[in-house]
Design a protein around this motif. Structure first.
Motif, short mmCIF file in Angstrom:
data_model
loop_
_atom_site.label_atom_id
_atom_site.label_comp_id
_atom_site.label_asym_id
_atom_site.label_seq_id
_atom_site.Cartn_x
_atom_site.Cartn_y
_atom_site.Cartn_z
N UNK A 192 0.81 -1.21 0.00
CA UNK A 192 0.00 0.00 0.00
C UNK A 192 0.84 1.27 0.00
N UNK A 193 2.15 1.11 0.16
CA UNK A 193 3.04 2.27 0.23
C UNK A 193 3.33 2.84 -1.16
N UNK A 194 3.69 4.12 -1.21
CA UNK A 194 4.07 4.77 -2.45
C UNK A 194 5.57 4.57 -2.66
N UNK A 195 5.91 3.65 -3.53
CA UNK A 195 7.31 3.36 -3.80
C UNK A 195 7.89 4.44 -4.73
N UNK A 196 9.23 4.59 -4.77
CA UNK A 196 9.84 5.53 -5.71
C UNK A 196 9.40 5.21 -7.14
N UNK A 197 9.08 6.24 -7.89
CA UNK A 197 8.60 6.04 -9.25
C UNK A 197 9.74 5.64 -10.18
N UNK A 198 9.46 4.78 -11.17
CA UNK A 198 10.49 4.40 -12.16
C UNK A 198 10.65 5.52 -13.18
N UNK A 199 11.49 6.49 -12.86
CA UNK A 199 11.61 7.69 -13.70
C UNK A 199 13.07 8.07 -13.90
N UNK A 200 13.27 8.97 -14.86
CA UNK A 200 14.57 9.62 -15.06
C UNK A 200 14.41 11.10 -14.76
N UNK A 201 15.46 11.69 -14.19
CA UNK A 201 15.48 13.13 -13.93
C UNK A 201 16.53 13.76 -14.82
N UNK A 202 16.15 14.81 -15.54
CA UNK A 202 17.10 15.52 -16.38
C UNK A 202 17.01 17.01 -16.09
N UNK A 203 18.07 17.72 -16.44
CA UNK A 203 18.09 19.17 -16.29
C UNK A 203 18.10 19.80 -17.68
N UNK A 204 17.19 20.74 -17.90
CA UNK A 204 17.10 21.43 -19.19
C UNK A 204 17.42 22.91 -19.01
N UNK A 205 17.89 23.53 -20.09
CA UNK A 205 18.13 24.98 -20.09
C UNK A 205 17.67 25.51 -21.44
N UNK A 206 16.43 26.01 -21.49
CA UNK A 206 15.81 26.41 -22.75
C UNK A 206 15.97 27.91 -23.00
N UNK A 207 16.13 28.28 -24.26
CA UNK A 207 16.26 29.69 -24.62
C UNK A 207 14.90 30.36 -24.80
N UNK A 208 13.86 29.56 -24.86
CA UNK A 208 12.51 30.09 -24.99
C UNK A 208 11.51 29.05 -24.51
#
Length: 280
Positions: free
Chosen positions: A158-174
């Motif tokens: 019943x617990x909320x386990x860590x999601x199977x995801x990737x984390x990225x950093x973006x730097x957009x000009x617009x």
């Protein structure tokens, strides 16, 4: 609900705490502040897992604009909170006073220490919530460390386990349409919004920010972004004209009504001709 949510967020907290060499018990502060609810808002206007006020978050480096509110970004807000706690510890010389300052503000604790001529948290007269704060965290630690001893039984499933995801950093000009980005990436707009509660408009923001994606999609991001046009929002304010409503302005400027309401501290949806509204 603490017991269900802790498995999702504590691994992140533990990693960031270890990286800064801070006491591991600081993770219980987030439980005391928000009950580990990412999108929670207090009556006073504090938001996110670590309950930053808007002005405090901005002062400490969190981005809070019409397109992004990093108080709701678990990674950015956690790093910000822990660095702030480290600063408070250096300023006040003890963790109890640092925690009290986090809760009720640096100035209030500084004034109390100066006026009462003591740095002893246990004898210092502070707002009642701040006087109980350390004990509240201690109680949370006891319960989460051994829930069965306090009558709490929960199935691990019943617990909320860590999601199977990737984390990225973006730097957009617009800015980029979030709907177009999601469609080109091959996932739904709804899924991106659920994974990124700090993205508060229908656009990816200009500048640097964190993005969370389902596993297997991060390598497609650069190619997708190359093919999408950048958008700009030039106006920072707007003068209300005859026939304008918050709903119409929300659609026109692609800003959620609730965001317009908060930006302009409106108590209702009523706006007046000639009224100057903030858009960012």
């Amino acid at each position: 609900m603490w017991l269900k949510r802790a498995p999702r967020y504590f691994p992140l907290f533990d990693r960031e705490i270890e990286a800064l060499g801070l006491p591991e018990d600081l993770k219980f502060l987030a439980v005391a502040e928000s009950s580990l609810i990412e999108n929670i808002h207090s009556r006073a206007g504090a938001a996110g897992l670590w309950q930053f006020m808007r002005h405090t978050g901005r002062r400490l480096g969190l981005r809070i604009t019409s397109t992004i509110d990093e108080r709701h970004d678990p990674i950015a807000s956690t790093r910000c909170a822990l660095n702030y706690l480290k600063f408070l510890k250096n300023k006040f010389g003890s963790w109890p006073l640092a925690l009290a300052a986090y809760n009720c503000g640096e100035k209030r604790v500084s004034d109390a220490v100066s006026e009462q001529q003591t740095k002893n948290y246990h004898t210092l007269s502070l707002p009642s919530e701040s006087e109980r704060y350390l004990y509240r965290m201690a109680a949370i630690k006891l319960i989460l460390s051994d829930p069965a001893a306090y009558g709490y039984k929960i199935d691990r499933r019943e617990c909320y386990e860590p999601l199977p995801v990737d984390h990225i950093s973006l730097n957009l000009k617009g800015e980029v349409s979030l709907v177009d980005f999601a469609l080109q990436l091959g996932i739904t707009y709804h899924e991106i919004k659920k994974l990124n509660p700090h993205l508060i408009s229908k656009r990816l923001p200009k500048g640097r920010f964190n993005l969370t994606l389902p596993l297997g999609y991060k390598d497609k991001v650069a190619g997708v972004l190359k093919g999408l046009p950048r958008q700009t929002v030039k106006k920072s304010h707007y003068m209300v004209k005859r026939g304008d409503t918050l709903n119409k302005l929300s659609r026109r400027f692609n800003i959620p009504v609730i965001r317009l309401t908060r930006l302009n501290q409106l108590e209702s949806s009523k706006i007046m001709i000639g009224q100057k509204l903030r858009l960012k």
